[in-house]
Design a protein around this motif. Structure first.
Motif, PDB file in Angstrom:
ATOM      1  N   ALA A 109       0.930  -1.214   0.084  1.00  0.00           N
ATOM      2  CA  ALA A 109      -0.108  -0.068   0.060  1.00  0.00           C
ATOM      3  C   ALA A 109       0.751   1.054   0.080  1.00  0.00           C
ATOM      4  N   PHE A 110       1.959   1.215   0.710  1.00  0.00           N
ATOM      5  CA  PHE A 110       2.616   2.385   1.047  1.00  0.00           C
ATOM      6  C   PHE A 110       3.519   2.927  -0.095  1.00  0.00           C
ATOM      7  N   LEU A 111       3.895   1.659  -1.048  1.00  0.00           N
ATOM      8  CA  LEU A 111       4.765   1.921  -2.167  1.00  0.00           C
ATOM      9  C   LEU A 111       3.894   1.932  -3.426  1.00  0.00           C
ATOM     10  N   SER A 112       2.647   1.913  -3.273  1.00  0.00           N
ATOM     11  CA  SER A 112       1.755   1.754  -4.697  1.00  0.00           C
ATOM     12  C   SER A 112       1.395   3.282  -4.990  1.00  0.00           C
ATOM     13  N   ARG A 113       0.655   3.385  -6.033  1.00  0.00           N
ATOM     14  CA  ARG A 113       0.241   4.957  -6.292  1.00  0.00           C
ATOM     15  C   ARG A 113      -1.325   4.890  -6.389  1.00  0.00           C
ATOM     16  N   PHE A 114      -1.989   5.358  -5.313  1.00  0.00           N
ATOM     17  CA  PHE A 114      -3.363   5.392  -5.613  1.00  0.00           C
ATOM     18  C   PHE A 114      -3.695   6.564  -6.101  1.00  0.00           C
ATOM     19  N   PRO A 115      -4.571   7.007  -7.063  1.00  0.00           N
ATOM     20  CA  PRO A 115      -4.928   8.318  -7.614  1.00  0.00           C
ATOM     21  C   PRO A 115      -5.552   9.010  -6.604  1.00  0.00           C
ATOM     22  N   ASP A 116      -6.154   8.522  -5.635  1.00  0.00           N
ATOM     23  CA  ASP A 116      -7.014   9.547  -4.497  1.00  0.00           C
ATOM     24  C   ASP A 116      -6.425   9.020  -3.159  1.00  0.00           C
ATOM     25  N   ALA A 117      -5.210   8.459  -3.068  1.00  0.00           N
ATOM     26  CA  ALA A 117      -4.769   8.114  -1.468  1.00  0.00           C
ATOM     27  C   ALA A 117      -3.823   9.609  -1.352  1.00  0.00           C
ATOM     28  N   VAL A 118      -4.270  10.682  -1.329  1.00  0.00           N
ATOM     29  CA  VAL A 118      -3.242  11.722  -1.015  1.00  0.00           C
ATOM     30  C   VAL A 118      -2.331  11.484   0.041  1.00  0.00           C
ATOM     31  N   ASP A 119      -2.821  11.064   1.296  1.00  0.00           N
ATOM     32  CA  ASP A 119      -1.974  10.938   2.422  1.00  0.00           C
ATOM     33  C   ASP A 119      -0.823   9.952   2.039  1.00  0.00           C
ATOM     34  N   PHE A 120      -0.950   8.892   1.574  1.00  0.00           N
ATOM     35  CA  PHE A 120       0.127   7.836   1.419  1.00  0.00           C
ATOM     36  C   PHE A 120       1.107   8.668   0.361  1.00  0.00           C
ATOM     37  N   ASP A 121       0.746   9.379  -0.763  1.00  0.00           N
ATOM     38  CA  ASP A 121       1.675  10.028  -1.634  1.00  0.00           C
ATOM     39  C   ASP A 121       2.389  11.067  -0.942  1.00  0.00           C
ATOM     40  N   HIS A 122       1.892  11.864   0.046  1.00  0.00           N
ATOM     41  CA  HIS A 122       2.531  12.793   0.980  1.00  0.00           C
ATOM     42  C   HIS A 122       3.502  12.125   1.937  1.00  0.00           C
ATOM     43  N   GLU A 123       3.096  11.156   2.482  1.00  0.00           N
ATOM     44  CA  GLU A 123       3.883  10.350   3.378  1.00  0.00           C
ATOM     45  C   GLU A 123       5.280   9.659   2.643  1.00  0.00           C
ATOM     46  N   ARG A 124       4.892   9.239   1.480  1.00  0.00           N
ATOM     47  CA  ARG A 124       5.837   8.655   0.767  1.00  0.00           C
ATOM     48  C   ARG A 124       7.244   9.645   0.466  1.00  0.00           C
TER      49      ARG A 124
END
Length: 232
Positions: A109-124
């Motif tokens: 989950a942390f290393l994938s790119r979800f179009p609407d998972a903004v929090d993951f993208d920010h934290e990555r």
């Protein structure tokens, strides 16, 4: 003034907790491509109930791993606060690899790119910047070999992923032994100096992907899978 979030009824709150628990268990066992219907069955709720609480797969993944995500960020921040840069660097490597070995769902989950998972993208992005600082501090302190590149952490995680998945009955033990070997190779040699390395590979954290896991028995057809777009 912002409107406070509505308080869920006891039964609705219970359903939500059961869904999140079922999702974590399913993701840890099979990765994040588990069909939503499988998670709903595991939680003992209908698919419609699940979608009322979590309208998209990304919503469910993000919420299921919110605690692990906070832990990952805390590990990085603690390492940066450590007065010993080498010890801080090693602690991140050891803890992140242990998390990867024991919780494959969070890693994916942390290393994938979800179009609407903004929090993951920010934290990555935060993680990559923190790793850059950790590497720089460890080099400046003389603990880390000068030719170590931040992208080498991605190579380490790829190797650790293989070690953990290749040892299904003892993934954490295999991971720890591999990491111990690699950390020894990362340390600067104050004597003759380490053997020079080949040029680093241009890898980022988001380029660590797993092959799609086998669907659990009776899973049926999978739901839509988020698009993964690797960029260098």
């Amino acid at each position: 003034m912002s409107t406070p979030a509505p308080t869920l009824r006891a039964d609705a709150r219970h359903n939500r907790e059961r869904i999140l628990e079922a999702a974590r268990e399913a993701y840890a066992a099979h990765g994040i491509d588990v069909p939503v219907a499988t998670i709903a069955r595991r939680a003992g709720v209908g698919v419609a109930t699940l979608y009322r609480r979590f309208p998209t797969r990304a919503d469910l993944v993000t919420e299921a791993f919110a605690e692990q995500l906070a832990h990952c960020v805390a590990v990085l921040d603690e390492a940066l606060d450590d007065p010993d840069p080498w010890r801080g660097f090693c602690s991140v490597i050891e803890k992140v690899c242990a998390m990867q070995a024991t919780d494959r769902g969070f890693t994916a989950a942390f290393l994938s790119r979800f179009p609407d998972a903004v929090d993951f993208d920010h934290e990555r992005t935060h993680a990559e910047e923190a790793l850059e600082r950790l590497v720089r501090r460890a080099k400046e302190a003389g603990g880390l070999r000068a030719d170590f590149d931040t992208s080498d952490i991605t190579l380490l995680l790829l190797a650790n992923c293989g070690a953990a998945e290749g040892s299904p009955h003892a993934p954490l033990a295999a991971s720890r032994r591999l990491v111990a070997y690699l950390i020894q190779s990362f340390r600067a040699d104050r004597g003759a100096g380490p053997t020079p390395l080949p040029p680093p590979a241009p890898l980022g954290l988001h380029q660590i992907h797993r092959a799609p896991p086998a669907r659990p028995p009776g899973a049926g057809s999978p739901g839509p899978v988020p698009t993964v777009t690797p960029t260098i």
